[in-house]
Design a protein around this motif. Sequence first.
Motif, PDB file in Angstrom:
ATOM      1  N   GLU A 124      86.410  46.877  69.649  1.00 60.02           N
ATOM      2  CA  GLU A 124      86.586  48.033  69.389  1.00 60.02           C
ATOM      3  C   GLU A 124      87.299  48.588  70.617  1.00 60.02           C
ATOM      4  O   GLU A 124      88.359  49.572  70.441  1.00 60.02           O
ATOM      5  CB  GLU A 124      85.721  49.061  68.574  1.00 60.02           C
ATOM      6  N   LYS A 166      93.908  51.556  62.235  1.00 59.07           N
ATOM      7  CA  LYS A 166      93.688  51.101  60.801  1.00 59.07           C
ATOM      8  C   LYS A 166      94.478  49.822  60.550  1.00 59.07           C
ATOM      9  O   LYS A 166      94.277  49.095  59.707  1.00 59.07           O
ATOM     10  CB  LYS A 166      93.632  52.325  59.921  1.00 59.07           C
ATOM     11  N   LYS A 167      95.825  49.910  60.821  1.00 59.03           N
ATOM     12  CA  LYS A 167      96.660  49.121  60.801  1.00 59.03           C
ATOM     13  C   LYS A 167      96.085  47.438  61.453  1.00 59.03           C
ATOM     14  O   LYS A 167      96.523  46.491  60.847  1.00 59.03           O
ATOM     15  CB  LYS A 167      97.900  49.092  61.773  1.00 59.03           C
ATOM     16  N   GLN A 168      95.327  47.436  62.480  1.00 60.27           N
ATOM     17  CA  GLN A 168      94.664  46.349  63.320  1.00 60.27           C
ATOM     18  C   GLN A 168      93.371  46.189  62.283  1.00 60.27           C
ATOM     19  O   GLN A 168      92.518  45.094  62.813  1.00 60.27           O
ATOM     20  CB  GLN A 168      94.347  46.423  64.449  1.00 60.27           C
ATOM     21  N   ASN A 169      92.945  47.023  61.264  1.00 61.20           N
ATOM     22  CA  ASN A 169      91.487  46.805  60.804  1.00 61.20           C
ATOM     23  C   ASN A 169      90.530  46.719  61.532  1.00 61.20           C
ATOM     24  O   ASN A 169      89.423  45.990  61.506  1.00 61.20           O
ATOM     25  CB  ASN A 169      91.679  45.526  60.037  1.00 61.20           C
ATOM     26  N   SER A 229      86.276  48.403  60.544  1.00 65.39           N
ATOM     27  CA  SER A 229      86.167  48.475  59.084  1.00 65.39           C
ATOM     28  C   SER A 229      85.061  47.227  58.754  1.00 65.39           C
ATOM     29  O   SER A 229      85.146  46.210  59.356  1.00 65.39           O
ATOM     30  CB  SER A 229      87.331  47.963  58.295  1.00 65.39           C
TER      31      SER A 229
END
Length: 189
Positions: free
Chosen positions: A121, A183-186, A189
Amino acid sequence: MSDVTKILQAIELGDAKAANELLPLVYQELRRLAAHKMANEAPGHTLQPTALVHEAYLRLVGPAQSQQWEGRGHFFAAAAEAMRRILVDRAREKQALKRGGNLQRVGIDSVDIALPMPEDELLAVDEALDRLSMVDTRAAEVVKLCFFVGLTQEEAARELGISTSTAERLWGFARAWLLRELKKQNVGS
């Protein structure tokens, strides 16, 4: 003009003694910022706040460095960037297979209850922050000072020479932009 700014100018002019005078003036603030950042690091992290300050300081004013400082704010922004780079480099090293991959050594004394940011992250945030700096440099600088160094928005505004409301606006924009990118890269999550 602050004492720090005067000493930074003397360093630019080649005064060898000036670098020795700078550290006592900025050390406590750099140490506080490093300690704040290190409190959010993963348990078992081998880098201590004092070592982070020293390594960042050497990157900024070490004998091989030739930097022109625009003042105190520029110096602390560069310190934030240096600390960020050091922590990101350490995260990359920890993930490298030759260093044990995802294995993490944890000593009994270093167990921490705080929820750390996993290295993957941290690397994703770093990459997204690099992209943000191409979109809005000032917003990226606010993120570096608030997220990586631990300054409040008010402190970041003071260091960057902008109003608190501008720093708050940039922080809000940067958080939304980074969240969308992550979020585009997840990530997370």
